[in-house]
Design a protein around this motif. Structure first.
Motif, PDB file in Angstrom:
ATOM      1  N   LEU A 262       7.746  46.494  37.439  1.00  0.00           N
ATOM      2  CA  LEU A 262       7.931  47.573  36.475  1.00  0.00           C
ATOM      3  C   LEU A 262       6.796  47.571  35.453  1.00  0.00           C
ATOM      4  O   LEU A 262       6.273  48.622  35.074  1.00  0.00           O
ATOM      5  CB  LEU A 262       9.278  47.419  35.754  1.00  0.00           C
ATOM      6  CG  LEU A 262      10.522  47.751  36.580  1.00  0.00           C
ATOM      7  CD1 LEU A 262      11.784  47.381  35.815  1.00  0.00           C
ATOM      8  CD2 LEU A 262      10.548  49.236  36.934  1.00  0.00           C
ATOM      9  N   THR A 263       6.398  46.383  35.022  1.00  0.00           N
ATOM     10  CA  THR A 263       5.309  46.279  34.056  1.00  0.00           C
ATOM     11  C   THR A 263       4.001  46.769  34.672  1.00  0.00           C
ATOM     12  O   THR A 263       3.209  47.458  34.023  1.00  0.00           O
ATOM     13  CB  THR A 263       5.152  44.821  33.586  1.00  0.00           C
ATOM     14  OG1 THR A 263       6.423  44.308  33.237  1.00  0.00           O
ATOM     15  CG2 THR A 263       4.232  44.728  32.389  1.00  0.00           C
ATOM     16  N   VAL A 264       3.779  46.407  35.934  1.00  0.00           N
ATOM     17  CA  VAL A 264       2.565  46.849  36.620  1.00  0.00           C
ATOM     18  C   VAL A 264       2.525  48.372  36.683  1.00  0.00           C
ATOM     19  O   VAL A 264       1.490  48.999  36.404  1.00  0.00           O
ATOM     20  CB  VAL A 264       2.499  46.260  38.058  1.00  0.00           C
ATOM     21  CG1 VAL A 264       1.343  46.879  38.836  1.00  0.00           C
ATOM     22  CG2 VAL A 264       2.357  44.749  38.001  1.00  0.00           C
ATOM     23  N   ILE A 265       3.655  48.958  37.017  1.00  0.00           N
ATOM     24  CA  ILE A 265       3.710  50.424  37.111  1.00  0.00           C
ATOM     25  C   ILE A 265       3.375  51.060  35.772  1.00  0.00           C
ATOM     26  O   ILE A 265       2.595  52.005  35.683  1.00  0.00           O
ATOM     27  CB  ILE A 265       5.111  50.879  37.603  1.00  0.00           C
ATOM     28  CG1 ILE A 265       5.290  50.473  39.067  1.00  0.00           C
ATOM     29  CG2 ILE A 265       5.283  52.385  37.442  1.00  0.00           C
ATOM     30  CD1 ILE A 265       6.692  50.677  39.599  1.00  0.00           C
ATOM     31  N   THR A 266       3.938  50.493  34.690  1.00  0.00           N
ATOM     32  CA  THR A 266       3.645  51.053  33.355  1.00  0.00           C
ATOM     33  C   THR A 266       2.156  50.979  33.046  1.00  0.00           C
ATOM     34  O   THR A 266       1.609  51.874  32.408  1.00  0.00           O
ATOM     35  CB  THR A 266       4.368  50.263  32.244  1.00  0.00           C
ATOM     36  OG1 THR A 266       5.298  49.401  32.827  1.00  0.00           O
ATOM     37  CG2 THR A 266       5.004  51.168  31.262  1.00  0.00           C
ATOM     38  N   ALA A 267       1.518  49.884  33.460  1.00  0.00           N
ATOM     39  CA  ALA A 267       0.095  49.723  33.137  1.00  0.00           C
ATOM     40  C   ALA A 267      -0.774  50.618  34.005  1.00  0.00           C
ATOM     41  O   ALA A 267      -1.827  51.090  33.571  1.00  0.00           O
ATOM     42  CB  ALA A 267      -0.311  48.255  33.305  1.00  0.00           C
TER      43      ALA A 267
END
Lengths: 306, 356
Positions: A10-15
């Motif tokens: 999820l964090t990767v997607i946000t970045a």
């Protein structure tokens, strides 16, 4: 453990999302033969306008639309200078970045120090709670779905539509395209506006979802990374997608490596996302399968013969 | 980027000078800022100090500031102020050190003050804040508040100021919770909200339930708030970014120092010096203690008071480094200022390698 990996993803997607959106916009611009180096500036204006309008109207949607509009308005200035007056695109793009960063500071000045609740991810009762895929597939930020749709849409447009073919041929050789009766300047204008809209949208994402506040300098070079991604992805939309996620993924993973105290030097880890993305995309290009060189007319001004 | 800053700086300068030309008899004081006054952190706090001067000496002083001055190209901005009749000039970032020294040598009749540096001259003083005192208090709070026993630290660059902050924080935490762990992520930036937020998320994902930061944006604090966890503000009170998540914040308060130095200049008593103050002189303050139980609040207040009155020094001897070796005690019952200002090792209990 599943929760842990899900959370990382999820964090990767946000970045990755803002990079992907901005890069896809610039891809279309460059495919039409125009090099707009002003992505960073348009992003900044999108971020500050988006935040300002969302705060004033208390509506995130209005804010996002205002961010898009602001990016387009700024790109229109670029279009006027480079298409209308056939000015040097590199110089005009750099000037656009400077103008955009300054303008963004001005627009956002009254909003420094205020905070908003981030635009929440979507929630579909039943589906979003599914184990494993629930949150990843059905519980993302609306921007994520938009970015994926954009990637697919841009790829489809360039490859499968007549308009896409026209745009590409204009980018390859504007004189021949003009001789064939294609509207070079009009197509480029639309492409530039699309690029501005995407950059503005990516900016609005930064100030309304990623870190929901406005501060000068918050784009922190993401516009330049988006520009670099387009080149390293050899102007192919799906590779831009790959590149954005690779870069986002490497950024997050190196932070996890640091937090886990693996004992690797943090300076090397900080450089890792850049190196990994460059190497991966260069390796893909070296295979020469479907690799496309830069559009032939990229960066050159077109003056219609009279 | 640099060009933007230059343009913005020049514009501000032009405005500032236009306003300055009217009153000749007033003492003119200049400020050089590294960021925008609206950064809500470091530069914002310096500008509050400038405003305090205006308020303290109405009609007697006139202040000018230039914001967004790039460190590498600051000499001409500083010189501009010196040339236009400013008699006292504050340069407020470490990177302004060499340019300030150069201009100071050229203008012996102008007095200069450089924040966080160590190069002095007859007309160039230096000043800084003991921010590590605040970090020690934060450590005490974090050590008490953590349930997972793990604290996340978003750091910027491995320079002594940041390293001594991490150590002070850890010593504070250990004083109430001997087994506490700290996980450190170097974001390699002073200001990149997205990256700072990502670093905070990585730390939270790895089990940290308290976040502290030595980067300048409120993003890590905001992330902690969004996940129902706790964090500390940086350089100014950031409570409005995390009304339920901010435990306290270290506030840099330059106002008393700026007022004091302006008075010295007005009375002709200004002298070059090196001042490094903390709680005692009010240069470093803590924001209200919020979102914590009363006993933790009381402990935090007591710790702050003890440091303020000199009863407690965050680096009281013995201090052990990571290998368990005792650090030579060069100060009076505590590490000397010089030792703290050049700290390049982690204290015992930090399970990580310091990047060098």
């Amino acid at each position: 453990m599943i929760g842990f990996w899900e959370s990382i993803l999820l964090t990767v997607i946000t970045a990755a999302t803002p990079l992907l959106i901005a890069a896809l916009g610039e891809l279309i611009v460059e495919k039409s033969g125009v090099l707009n180096l002003g992505v960073e500036g348009m992003m900044a204006v999108g971020a500050s306008t988006g935040f300002a309008v969302a705060t004033l109207t208390d509506s995130s949607l209005t804010g996002v639309l205002a961010g898009i509009g602001a990016g387009m308005a700024l790109s229109l200035v670029f279009a006027l200078v480079t298409l209308g007056f056939a000015a040097n695109q590199v110089a005009a793009g750099l000037a656009l970045t400077i103008l955009g960063l300054g303008l963004a500071g001005l627009i956002g000045a009254k909003f420094v120090g205020t905070s908003r609740i981030a635009i929440p991810p979507i929630h579909i009762p039943g589906l979003s709670e599914l184990p494993l895929v629930g949150k990843l597939v059905f519980g993302q930020s609306p921007f994520f779905y938009l970015s994926v749709a954009l990637a697919v849409g841009v790829a489809w447009f360039l490859k499968k539509t007549r308009a896409g073919l026209s745009l590409r041929s204009i980018g390859e050789n504007h004189s021949s395209a003009h001789a064939l009766g294609l509207k070079v300047l009009r197509t480029r204008l639309l492409a530039i506006l699309f690029g501005g809209a995407c950059a503005g949208l990516a900016g609005a994402y930064l100030s309304l979802v990623y870190t929901p506040f406005w501060s000068p300098g918050m784009t922190a070079g993401r516009g330049w990374i988006a520009l670099a991604l387009v080149v390293f992805a050899s102007w192919l939309p799906l590779r831009v997608f790959l590149g954005a996620y690779l870069f986002g993924g490497a950024t997050i993973l190196q932070m996890h490596a640091q937090a886990a105290s693996l004992g690797l030097p943090s300076q090397a880890l900080s450089a890792f996302p850049y190196i990994a993305t460059i190497i991966a995309l260069v390796l893909i290009s070296m295979r020469r399968v479907g690799a496309t060189p830069a559009p032939g007319s990229l960066g050159t001004a077109f003056v219609p013969p009279r | 980027m640099n060009i933007v800053l230059k343009v913005a700086g020049a514009a501000t300068l032009a405005l500032g000078l236009a306003g300055a030309a009217s009153a000749q008899e007033k003492l003119k004081i200049g400020f050089i800022y590294v960021g925008p006054v609206g950064d809500h952190g470091w530069t914002y706090q310096h500008d509050q100090g400038r405003k305090a001067i205006e308020a303290a000496f109405p009609g007697k002083v006139e202040t000018t500031y230039i914001e967004n001055v790039p460190e590498a190209d600051s000499e001409r901005s500083i010189e501009q102020l010196a040339r236009t009749g400013h008699k006292l000039i504050f340069t407020t970032s470490f990177g302004f050190m060499e340019p300030t020294l150069k201009v100071a040598q050229k203008y012996p009749n102008v007095n200069f003050e450089h924040a966080t540096g160590y190069k002095r001259a007859k007309n160039l003083a230096t000043y800084s804040g003991k921010f590590h005192e605040g970090r020690y208090v934060q450590g005490v709070i974090a050590g008490k508040m953590t349930k997972t026993g793990t604290i996340g630290y978003v750091a910027s660059f491995p320079i002594p100021e940041v390293v001594s902050g991490i150590n002070a924080f850890m010593l504070g935490a250990q004083s109430v919770n001997p087994n506490v762990k700290v996980k450190i992520v170097w974001a390699s930036t002073w200001f990149d909200p997205g990256k700072e937020a990502d670093a905070a998320k990585a730390l939270l994902d790895q089990g940290a339930d308290i976040i502290t930061q030595h980067t300048d944006s409120p993003a890590p604090l905001q992330q902690a708030e969004a996940r129902g966890k706790f964090a500390f503000g940086q350089a100014s009170d950031m409570i409005r970014f995390a009304p339920k998540g901010q435990l306290t914040a270290i506030i840099d308060d330059w106002a008393p120092y700026y007022v004091e130095r302006t008075r010295a200049q007005l009375e002709g008593k200004w002298q070059s010096q090196d001042v490094w103050d903390g709680f005692a002189k009010g240069k470093v303050k803590m924001a209200p203690y919020t979102n914590m139980p009363d006993d933790v609040k009381k402990l935090a207040q007591e710790t702050e008071e003890a440091i303020k009155t000199g009863k407690l020094n965050p680096f009281k001897c013995p201090v052990f480094d990571q290998t368990g070796k005792e650090v030579k005690c060069e100060g009076n019952g505590a590490l000397s200022d010089a030792q703290v200002l050049s700290m390049n090792y982690y204290v015992k209990g930090i399970d990580d390698k310091l990047p060098k």
